[in-house]
Design a protein around this motif. Structure first.
Motif, PDB file in Angstrom:
ATOM      1  N   LEU A   1       0.832  -1.201   0.000  1.00  0.00           N
ATOM      2  CA  LEU A   1       0.000   0.000   0.000  1.00  0.00           C
ATOM      3  C   LEU A   1       0.871   1.257   0.000  1.00  0.00           C
ATOM      4  O   LEU A   1       0.702   2.156  -0.832  1.00  0.00           O
ATOM      5  N   LYS A   2       1.844   1.289   0.919  1.00  0.00           N
ATOM      6  CA  LYS A   2       2.747   2.454   1.008  1.00  0.00           C
ATOM      7  C   LYS A   2       3.527   2.633  -0.294  1.00  0.00           C
ATOM      8  O   LYS A   2       3.738   3.765  -0.735  1.00  0.00           O
ATOM      9  N   GLU A   3       3.957   1.539  -0.877  1.00  0.00           N
ATOM     10  CA  GLU A   3       4.715   1.585  -2.132  1.00  0.00           C
ATOM     11  C   GLU A   3       3.855   2.186  -3.239  1.00  0.00           C
ATOM     12  O   GLU A   3       4.316   3.042  -4.007  1.00  0.00           O
TER      13      GLU A   3
ATOM     14  N   LEU B   1      -0.268   7.026   4.412  1.00  0.00           N
ATOM     15  CA  LEU B   1      -1.087   6.080   5.160  1.00  0.00           C
ATOM     16  C   LEU B   1      -1.023   6.472   6.634  1.00  0.00           C
ATOM     17  O   LEU B   1       0.049   6.565   7.217  1.00  0.00           O
ATOM     18  N   ILE B   2      -2.188   6.724   7.228  1.00  0.00           N
ATOM     19  CA  ILE B   2      -2.265   7.154   8.631  1.00  0.00           C
ATOM     20  C   ILE B   2      -2.539   5.952   9.535  1.00  0.00           C
ATOM     21  O   ILE B   2      -1.983   5.822  10.613  1.00  0.00           O
TER      22      ILE B   2
ATOM     23  N   ASP C   1      -8.004  -2.484   9.702  1.00  0.00           N
ATOM     24  CA  ASP C   1      -8.235  -3.894   9.362  1.00  0.00           C
ATOM     25  C   ASP C   1      -7.889  -4.082   7.891  1.00  0.00           C
ATOM     26  O   ASP C   1      -7.653  -3.106   7.183  1.00  0.00           O
ATOM     27  N   PRO C   2      -7.836  -5.344   7.401  1.00  0.00           N
ATOM     28  CA  PRO C   2      -7.434  -5.572   6.002  1.00  0.00           C
ATOM     29  C   PRO C   2      -8.302  -4.847   4.974  1.00  0.00           C
ATOM     30  O   PRO C   2      -7.837  -4.533   3.880  1.00  0.00           O
TER      31      PRO C   2
ATOM     32  N   LEU D   1      -6.133   4.038  -6.835  1.00  0.00           N
ATOM     33  CA  LEU D   1      -5.248   3.322  -5.923  1.00  0.00           C
ATOM     34  C   LEU D   1      -5.689   1.861  -5.807  1.00  0.00           C
ATOM     35  O   LEU D   1      -4.873   0.939  -5.842  1.00  0.00           O
ATOM     36  N   GLY D   2      -7.004   1.660  -5.723  1.00  0.00           N
ATOM     37  CA  GLY D   2      -7.555   0.307  -5.665  1.00  0.00           C
ATOM     38  C   GLY D   2      -7.221  -0.494  -6.905  1.00  0.00           C
ATOM     39  O   GLY D   2      -6.881  -1.680  -6.832  1.00  0.00           O
ATOM     40  N   GLU D   3      -7.279   0.196  -8.059  1.00  0.00           N
ATOM     41  CA  GLU D   3      -6.940  -0.472  -9.318  1.00  0.00           C
ATOM     42  C   GLU D   3      -5.451  -0.796  -9.382  1.00  0.00           C
ATOM     43  O   GLU D   3      -5.056  -1.886  -9.796  1.00  0.00           O
TER      44      GLU D   3
END
Length: 302
Positions: A106-108, A158-159, A163-164, A186-188
């Motif tokens: 996610l961070k990447e 990302l703060i 949960d997943p 971002l989701g894509e």
């Protein structure tokens, strides 16, 4: 007849917008509460979004573009695993995914959304396509090609990852950014799909959510001097621009919309600045060779 009723009142009222209301409805409520002749806002928030909605009254409406151009910050929760037709929780789920990225992935992925990016606004947005609002066409079931537009993203971090399925993010961006598009893209990029579950604007240019009044408070104080006292001065909307002082001769020229002499300050030829006299804003415009060439003149009492 035909004259708009209301007071000639100028300044900014910062609202902490509640969810479930359009930005226009908030402006109308503020105009009523202050009995103001003229009101507008600097930057729409979606009905489900909360946080800073800066409402300009009277002459302050002339400073709206400068607040709209300024950076804004959002805190939002992204729901992973589902895409919706509106890119937020209000819409219908159109696709799902079992994939869930870990925090490192996610961070990447966030790095790809910082700096000068290209962003396609949501299908359900106020963008105009051939003179018609996109959301009107989307409601009619039309799938549209909306052109990408440039967006400056100052930061996206990302703060929290409660949960997943959820990630809490903070975005600081320039003019015309759609948080819903960030969540969608971002989701894509992560292969998990995503949409905005919750959204709050924490600041907008010079205005902070801590200074915002709730709608309940505005209704409580409606049509009282206490509410008038909550107004921020017109020039708060010009805080991103340098201030120049004008002379008495410059003042009368500027008031008539002509270039007026200003005392040299921290500006260069061609810079946008605003002129004041006795601490009161007179005009905003472009500085050239010792004069301010006004684009907007403020007609304040006194």
């Amino acid at each position: 007849m035909g004259r708009k009723k209301g007071r000639d009142i100028s300044g900014w009222l910062i609202v902490d917008k509640p969810a479930g209301m359009t930005s226009t409805a908030v402006v109308n409520k503020v105009r009523w509460a202050l009995q103001a002749k003229k009101a507008g806002h600097a930057g729409t928030l979606d009905p489900d979004a909360t946080g800073v909605l800066a409402v300009a009254l009277g002459e302050a409406t002339k400073t709206v573009p400068f607040v709209t151009d300024a950076l804004k910050a959002y805190r939002f929760t992204m729901r992973m695993g589902a895409a919706t037709n509106t890119d937020d929780a209000a819409g219908e789920v159109i696709a799902t995914s079992e994939t869930r990225p870990d925090d490192a992935a996610l961070k990447e992925a966030l790095h790809g959304f910082v700096g000068e990016i290209e962003q396609v606004p949501p299908q359900y947005s106020a963008v105009k396509i051939d003179g018609e609002r996109a959301y009107k066409r989307a409601r009619d079931g039309e799938a549209m090609e909306i052109a990408a537009r440039p967006l400056w993203v100052e930061e996206l971090v990302l703060i929290d990852r409660p949960d997943p399925d959820h990630a809490e993010l903070e975005l600081v961006c320039g003019k015309g950014g759609y948080v819903r598009s960030i969540a969608r893209d971002l989701g894509e990029a992560l292969g998990c799909l995503g949409h905005v579950a919750q959204l709050r604007r924490t600041w907008s240019g010079p205005f902070e959510v801590e200074d915002g009044l709730s709608l309940e408070r505005i209704e409580e104080l409606a049509q009282t001097p206490e509410l008038d006292a909550c107004l921020l001065p017109l020039e708060t909307g010009l805080s991103e621009l340098p201030e120049l002082r004008t002379t008495e001769a410059g003042l009368s020229r500027l008031r008539n919309g002509n270039p007026g002499m200003v005392i040299p300050g921290d500006v260069e030829y061609g810079d946008t600045a605003w002129a004041s006299f006795d601490g009161k804003p007179v005009a905003v415009g472009v500085f050239k060779a010792g004069e301010l060439h006004p684009s907007r003149v403020f007609n304040l009492p006194g």
